[in-house]
Design a protein around this motif. Structure first.
Motif, PDB file in Angstrom:
ATOM      1  N   ILE A   4       0.856  -1.181   0.000  1.00  0.00           N
ATOM      2  CA  ILE A   4       0.000   0.000   0.000  1.00  0.00           C
ATOM      3  C   ILE A   4       0.892   1.229   0.000  1.00  0.00           C
ATOM      4  CG2 ILE A   4      -1.899   1.195   1.129  1.00  0.00           C
ATOM      5  CD1 ILE A   4      -2.535  -1.736   0.307  1.00  0.00           C
ATOM      6  N   TRP A   5       0.847   1.985  -1.068  1.00  0.00           N
ATOM      7  CA  TRP A   5       1.610   3.232  -1.175  1.00  0.00           C
ATOM      8  C   TRP A   5       0.694   4.348  -0.723  1.00  0.00           C
ATOM      9  CZ3 TRP A   5       6.612   2.623  -2.595  1.00  0.00           C
ATOM     10  CH2 TRP A   5       6.959   1.438  -3.234  1.00  0.00           C
ATOM     11  N   GLU A   6       1.220   5.273   0.082  1.00  0.00           N
ATOM     12  CA  GLU A   6       0.416   6.402   0.556  1.00  0.00           C
ATOM     13  C   GLU A   6       1.268   7.654   0.600  1.00  0.00           C
ATOM     14  OE1 GLU A   6      -0.947   5.799   4.587  1.00  0.00           O
ATOM     15  OE2 GLU A   6       0.939   4.953   5.185  1.00  0.00           O
ATOM     16  N   PRO A   7       0.636   8.817   0.494  1.00  0.00           N
ATOM     17  CA  PRO A   7       1.409  10.057   0.532  1.00  0.00           C
ATOM     18  C   PRO A   7       1.861  10.378   1.949  1.00  0.00           C
ATOM     19  CG  PRO A   7      -0.930  10.542   0.301  1.00  0.00           C
ATOM     20  CD  PRO A   7      -0.784   9.059   0.246  1.00  0.00           C
ATOM     21  N   SER A  11       7.166  14.030  -2.144  1.00  0.00           N
ATOM     22  CA  SER A  11       7.361  13.241  -3.360  1.00  0.00           C
ATOM     23  C   SER A  11       6.314  12.142  -3.534  1.00  0.00           C
ATOM     24  CB  SER A  11       8.758  12.628  -3.376  1.00  0.00           C
ATOM     25  OG  SER A  11       8.885  11.706  -2.311  1.00  0.00           O
ATOM     26  N   ASP A  12       5.490  11.906  -2.514  1.00  0.00           N
ATOM     27  CA  ASP A  12       4.477  10.847  -2.555  1.00  0.00           C
ATOM     28  C   ASP A  12       3.092  11.351  -2.942  1.00  0.00           C
ATOM     29  OD1 ASP A  12       6.446   9.154  -1.481  1.00  0.00           O
ATOM     30  OD2 ASP A  12       5.796   9.564   0.571  1.00  0.00           O
ATOM     31  N   LEU A  13       2.964  12.590  -3.343  1.00  0.00           N
ATOM     32  CA  LEU A  13       1.640  13.174  -3.541  1.00  0.00           C
ATOM     33  C   LEU A  13       0.900  12.661  -4.770  1.00  0.00           C
ATOM     34  CD1 LEU A  13       2.270  16.853  -2.412  1.00  0.00           C
ATOM     35  CD2 LEU A  13       1.288  14.953  -1.112  1.00  0.00           C
ATOM     36  N   THR A  14       1.567  11.893  -5.620  1.00  0.00           N
ATOM     37  CA  THR A  14       0.914  11.311  -6.774  1.00  0.00           C
ATOM     38  C   THR A  14       1.116   9.805  -6.766  1.00  0.00           C
ATOM     39  OG1 THR A  14       2.857  11.586  -8.173  1.00  0.00           O
ATOM     40  CG2 THR A  14       1.270  13.391  -8.167  1.00  0.00           C
ATOM     41  N   ARG A  35      -4.543   7.199  -1.278  1.00  0.00           N
ATOM     42  CA  ARG A  35      -4.436   8.652  -1.115  1.00  0.00           C
ATOM     43  C   ARG A  35      -4.993   9.140   0.227  1.00  0.00           C
ATOM     44  NH1 ARG A  35      -8.194  11.553  -4.930  1.00  0.00           N
ATOM     45  NH2 ARG A  35      -9.580  10.821  -3.326  1.00  0.00           N
ATOM     46  N   ASP A  36      -6.043   8.480   0.714  1.00  0.00           N
ATOM     47  CA  ASP A  36      -6.715   8.939   1.929  1.00  0.00           C
ATOM     48  C   ASP A  36      -6.268   8.216   3.193  1.00  0.00           C
ATOM     49  OD1 ASP A  36      -8.275  10.827   0.491  1.00  0.00           O
ATOM     50  OD2 ASP A  36      -9.600   9.199  -0.150  1.00  0.00           O
ATOM     51  N   HIS A  37      -5.234   7.390   3.112  1.00  0.00           N
ATOM     52  CA  HIS A  37      -4.662   6.701   4.280  1.00  0.00           C
ATOM     53  C   HIS A  37      -5.657   5.768   4.975  1.00  0.00           C
ATOM     54  CE1 HIS A  37      -1.198   9.419   4.022  1.00  0.00           C
ATOM     55  NE2 HIS A  37      -2.070  10.400   3.903  1.00  0.00           N
ATOM     56  N   LEU A  38      -6.599   5.212   4.234  1.00  0.00           N
ATOM     57  CA  LEU A  38      -7.617   4.354   4.840  1.00  0.00           C
ATOM     58  C   LEU A  38      -7.015   3.078   5.423  1.00  0.00           C
ATOM     59  CD1 LEU A  38     -10.423   4.774   2.161  1.00  0.00           C
ATOM     60  CD2 LEU A  38     -10.151   5.993   4.344  1.00  0.00           C
ATOM     61  N   VAL A  39      -6.076   2.466   4.725  1.00  0.00           N
ATOM     62  CA  VAL A  39      -5.451   1.244   5.228  1.00  0.00           C
ATOM     63  C   VAL A  39      -4.594   1.566   6.440  1.00  0.00           C
ATOM     64  CG1 VAL A  39      -3.863  -0.643   4.687  1.00  0.00           C
ATOM     65  CG2 VAL A  39      -5.539   0.098   2.994  1.00  0.00           C
ATOM     66  N   SER A  40      -3.875   2.664   6.394  1.00  0.00           N
ATOM     67  CA  SER A  40      -3.035   3.087   7.506  1.00  0.00           C
ATOM     68  C   SER A  40      -3.868   3.257   8.781  1.00  0.00           C
ATOM     69  CB  SER A  40      -2.344   4.404   7.154  1.00  0.00           C
ATOM     70  OG  SER A  40      -1.624   4.897   8.247  1.00  0.00           O
ATOM     71  N   LYS A  41      -4.976   3.943   8.653  1.00  0.00           N
ATOM     72  CA  LYS A  41      -5.850   4.174   9.811  1.00  0.00           C
ATOM     73  C   LYS A  41      -6.416   2.863  10.341  1.00  0.00           C
ATOM     74  CE  LYS A  41      -7.013   8.754   8.138  1.00  0.00           C
ATOM     75  NZ  LYS A  41      -8.042   9.554   7.445  1.00  0.00           N
ATOM     76  N   TYR A  63       0.088   8.471  10.861  1.00  0.00           N
ATOM     77  CA  TYR A  63      -0.030   7.438   9.835  1.00  0.00           C
ATOM     78  C   TYR A  63       0.943   6.309  10.114  1.00  0.00           C
ATOM     79  CZ  TYR A  63      -2.337  11.211   7.355  1.00  0.00           C
ATOM     80  OH  TYR A  63      -3.167  12.246   7.022  1.00  0.00           O
ATOM     81  N   ALA A  64       0.489   5.088   9.867  1.00  0.00           N
ATOM     82  CA  ALA A  64       1.400   3.949   9.876  1.00  0.00           C
ATOM     83  C   ALA A  64       2.134   4.000   8.543  1.00  0.00           C
ATOM     84  CB  ALA A  64       0.625   2.651  10.013  1.00  0.00           C
ATOM     85  N   TRP A  65       3.456   3.953   8.593  1.00  0.00           N
ATOM     86  CA  TRP A  65       4.219   4.019   7.342  1.00  0.00           C
ATOM     87  C   TRP A  65       5.473   3.182   7.478  1.00  0.00           C
ATOM     88  CZ3 TRP A  65       8.646   7.423   6.199  1.00  0.00           C
ATOM     89  CH2 TRP A  65       9.220   7.955   7.350  1.00  0.00           C
ATOM     90  N   ASP A  66       5.993   2.714   6.346  1.00  0.00           N
ATOM     91  CA  ASP A  66       7.120   1.794   6.340  1.00  0.00           C
ATOM     92  C   ASP A  66       6.866   0.666   7.339  1.00  0.00           C
ATOM     93  OD1 ASP A  66       9.995   3.960   5.698  1.00  0.00           O
ATOM     94  OD2 ASP A  66       8.402   3.252   4.415  1.00  0.00           O
ATOM     95  N   ALA A  67       5.642   0.171   7.317  1.00  0.00           N
ATOM     96  CA  ALA A  67       5.207  -0.834   8.285  1.00  0.00           C
ATOM     97  C   ALA A  67       4.898  -2.153   7.577  1.00  0.00           C
ATOM     98  CB  ALA A  67       3.968  -0.343   9.024  1.00  0.00           C
TER      99      ALA A  67
END
Length: 96
Positions: A4-7, A11-14, A35-41, A63-67
């Motif tokens: 899952i890629w998220e901003p 550089s992640d805005l697209t 884009r809306d971080h739904l999986v992260s949340k 946000y959960a990231w690099d997880a």
């Protein structure tokens, strides 16, 4: 496997470029842009609901990231608290 890629940074805005998506070469992997971080949340809520330790290390600016979250074969991530991951961790952090 789901990637899952998220901003998170500017550089992640697209949507990730093809060169980024080619970093994952296994044909069994599916890649998505959230884009809306739904999986992260949802991942954060799931970890908190199951008392997974170290979840604070998975959060950067809410946000959960690099997880990574690893589930036993056959486990389904359904509504509510879902299943507890057998392992979770992030770059530079500790796992469950």
């Amino acid at each position: 496997m789901f990637a899952i890629w998220e901003p998170i940074t500017f550089s992640d805005l697209t949507v990730p470029a093809d060169s980024v998506l080619r970093r994952i070469t296994d044909s069994r992997a599916a890649q998505y842009y959230d884009r809306d971080h739904l999986v992260s949340k949802a991942l954060q809520e799931q970890m908190l609901a199951h008392g997974v330790t170290g979840q604070d290390q998975l959060v950067k600016n809410e946000y959960a990231w690099d997880a990574v979250a690893v589930y036993a074969p056959g486990v389904r991530w359904e509504s509510g608290a879902g299943a507890k991951p057998g392992f979770c961790g992030c770059a530079g952090g500790e796992g469950a």
